[in-house]
Design an enzyme around this catalytic site. Structure first.
Site, PDB file in Angstrom:
ATOM      1  CG  ASP A 293     -16.619  19.464   3.303  1.00 27.96           C
ATOM      2  OD1 ASP A 293     -17.472  19.740   4.163  1.00 27.96           O
ATOM      3  OD2 ASP A 293     -16.858  19.466   2.074  1.00 27.96           O
TER       4      ASP A 293
ATOM      5  CD  GLU B 176       5.801  11.828   6.125  1.00 26.05           C
ATOM      6  OE1 GLU B 176       6.400  12.929   5.987  1.00 26.05           O
ATOM      7  OE2 GLU B 176       5.418  11.140   5.170  1.00 26.05           O
TER       8      GLU B 176
END
Length: 548
Positions: free
Chosen positions: A213, A273
């Site tokens: 957002d 990751e």
């Protein structure tokens, strides 16, 4: 297409860049499905309805905020980033949702609000106590001017000054949105570390990505310089309604700061990751949206995609406008990747906004499915839902209440999903919903469209399958983009496959001249077969042709 077959077709691609050209389905949890009988949608309700979403053939769902919150901005004011608000269920409910989504071949993206929190978050409660506590600098605080007025001229998107006074600290705090949504200070390293730890928490819980957002609001100018005035001819109401003076400023200091790039590098390193994790950033800027898209998606150092506002404008999208937007994109962000949408939880539904006929709606849905970029569909869009007319006494949105009647707020696009037409609650709840179901939506319920081959619902299934089955539409280049009056044409190509797309974005018939070569209609889409002289398209007609 049966739900079973479509769910099988929806199995997501195994490649890491599944998001490139992918289709995302936005779920507004308050309004999707109530499973507890309180009139408010919840996570268990979403889980129960996931077979419907899978039947569309989309790649992922994006769930708007469900975190613990006082709900003054319906979840975009977070008071605990690591828990589920009790009205939506529990963390265990969320885990079950993720498990079921993955079983159905759907990835799960959640809405992270990192630019601001609720004023009821423990971080802010501590920060506002004094100027020297452990979290004193976790929010943007500033001394008043000598006359006691706010430190600068920055405005809130929700109206009025972006600064509110705190009597304990004798300082103002910044809030780009509601006064109950104080802005976090990402200039403080500990704040960045904490927000990245929140991100890791959800990745380890199994989410496949995020919608970020207000991604360009993460930093404010350290010197708190005044924003300059924006000339009237450059004002744009895409980000805030025209009745809001927010549009009178060029917000070069209150957002869009260069420090954001370094933070997004850290964010991307964390994402990487978790192979396959992806993020789409919401860029809220009417003047610099494309430039920021290019910066934030550059060289794999930021988010994978940015959520573009260009097709969310009040004015109906024209052929010339599509050409202009992609021309701007090519200049400002040649290596960037956009995620396109016509509707979402913040704007009037495009069927109403653009005064579309049924034929026009089908054409636009097909168009967005053929454009280069990723695509986001908003719940109910696949049913052809119109904007609901919500009476003032039923309004929940603080934005609408503030600016009524010139701006009616966002509740009209947030009314409950319509699953069946058997009662006034449309299968959404056993009780009166938090927002009323629009009576005119009942005849567009899922159950009534499911078995009609020509329904809007099944049209969306066909166009999503078109995109899924043709890699060139997901990841290929886009060339020869041309507007000729209401006619928009372009070619999608990946070197071996070529698809020619033609869209009549007006009511009058048009003639289409075909590029050199032999072209045949793609099965199920744009039934018109070309003749030797080309092809004719009726008003709102379209054709999708493959080189043979």
């Amino acid at each position: 297409m049966t739900a079973t077959n479509a769910a099988h077709a929806a199995q997501p691609a195994t490649e890491i860049d599944w998001w490139r050209g992918g289709v995302i389905y936005q779920i507004y949890p308050r309004s999707f499905q109530d499973s507890t009988g309180d009139g408010i949608g919840d996570l268990a309700g979403i889980t129960a309805r996931l077979p419907h979403v899978a039947s569309l053939g989309v790649d992922a769902i994006w769930i708007s905020p469900f975190f613990t919150s006082p709900m003054k901005d319906f979840g975009y004011d977070v008071s605990d980033y690591r828990d589920v608000d009790e009205m939506f269920g529990t963390l265990e409910d969320f885990d079950r949702l993720v498990t079921e989504a993955h079983r159905l071949g759907l990835r799960v993206m959640i809405d992270l609000v990192l630019s601001h929190s609720s004023d009821e978050h423990p971080w802010f409660k501590q920060s506002r106590i004094s100027r020297d506590n452990a979290r004193a600098d976790w929010y943007v605080w500033a001394d008043p001017k000598p006359d006691g007025t706010p430190p600068n001229n920055w405005l809130s998107i929700f109206g009025g000054s972006a600064w509110s006074w705190n009597g304990k600290r004798h300082q103002y705090y910044l809030h780009n949105f509601l006064s109950s949504q104080p802005d976090l200070n990402l200039h403080t390293p500990a704040v960045q570390d904490e927000l990245l730890d929140v991100t890791r928490f959800w990745l380890e819980r199994g989410v496949d990505g995020f919608r970020l957002d207000t991604i360009n609001f993460y930093f404010a100018d350290k010197e708190l310089r005044d924003n300059p005035a924006l000339p009237p001819e450059r004002r744009n109401a895409t980000i805030a309604p025209s009745v809001n003076p927010y549009n009178h400023q060029e917000h070069i200091y209150s957002k869009n700061q260069p420090e954001n790039l370094d933070f997004l590098k850290r964010f991307r390193a964390l994402l990487d990751e978790f192979p396959g994790a992806a993020a789409v950033g919401e860029v809220g800027d009417a003047q610099l949206g494309m430039e920021l898209l290019g910066q934030y998606t550059r060289d794999g150092q930021g988010v994978q995609m940015c959520y573009a506002f260009d097709f969310l404008a009040p004015e109906r999208l024209t052929a010339d406008r599509v050409v202009d937007v992609f021309g701007h994109l090519e200049t400002a962000a040649p290596d960037g990747w956009a995620c396109w949408a016509f509707s979402n939880h913040d704007v009037s539904r495009h069927v109403t906004r653009w005064h579309l006929t049924e034929a026009g709606n089908r054409m636009y849905a097909t168009l967005i499915s053929c454009l280069r970029g990723s695509v986001c569909f908003y719940q109910g869009e696949e049913l052809g839902l119109t904007e609901a007319d919500v009476a003032f006494e039923d309004l929940q949105d603080p934005y609408g209440i503030q600016f009524w009647p010139e701006f009616k707020g966002r509740d009209g696009c947030r009314t409950p999903m319509v699953w069946e037409a058997s009662n006034s609650n449309a299968g959404f709840s056993d009780v009166e919903p938090w927002l009323p179901v629009a009576p005119e939506h009942l005849n567009r319920a899922v159950a009534g469209q499911e078995d009609r081959a020509d329904s809007m619902l099944n049209h969306y299934r066909r166009i999503i399958a078109l995109r899924t089955d043709n890699t060139v539409l997901r990841k290929g280049d886009q060339t020869d983009l041309t507007a000729t009056g209401d006619l928009l044409t372009f070619i999608r190509t990946d070197g071996t496959d070529r698809i020619f797309c033609a869209f009549n974005m007006g009511e009058e018939p048009v003639q289409v001249a075909l590029p050199l070569g032999n072209w045949t209609g793609v099965d199920g889409i744009g039934a018109t077969e070309p003749g030797q002289a080309g092809l004719d398209l009726n008003g709102w007609g379209y054709a999708v042709l493959r080189a043979s």
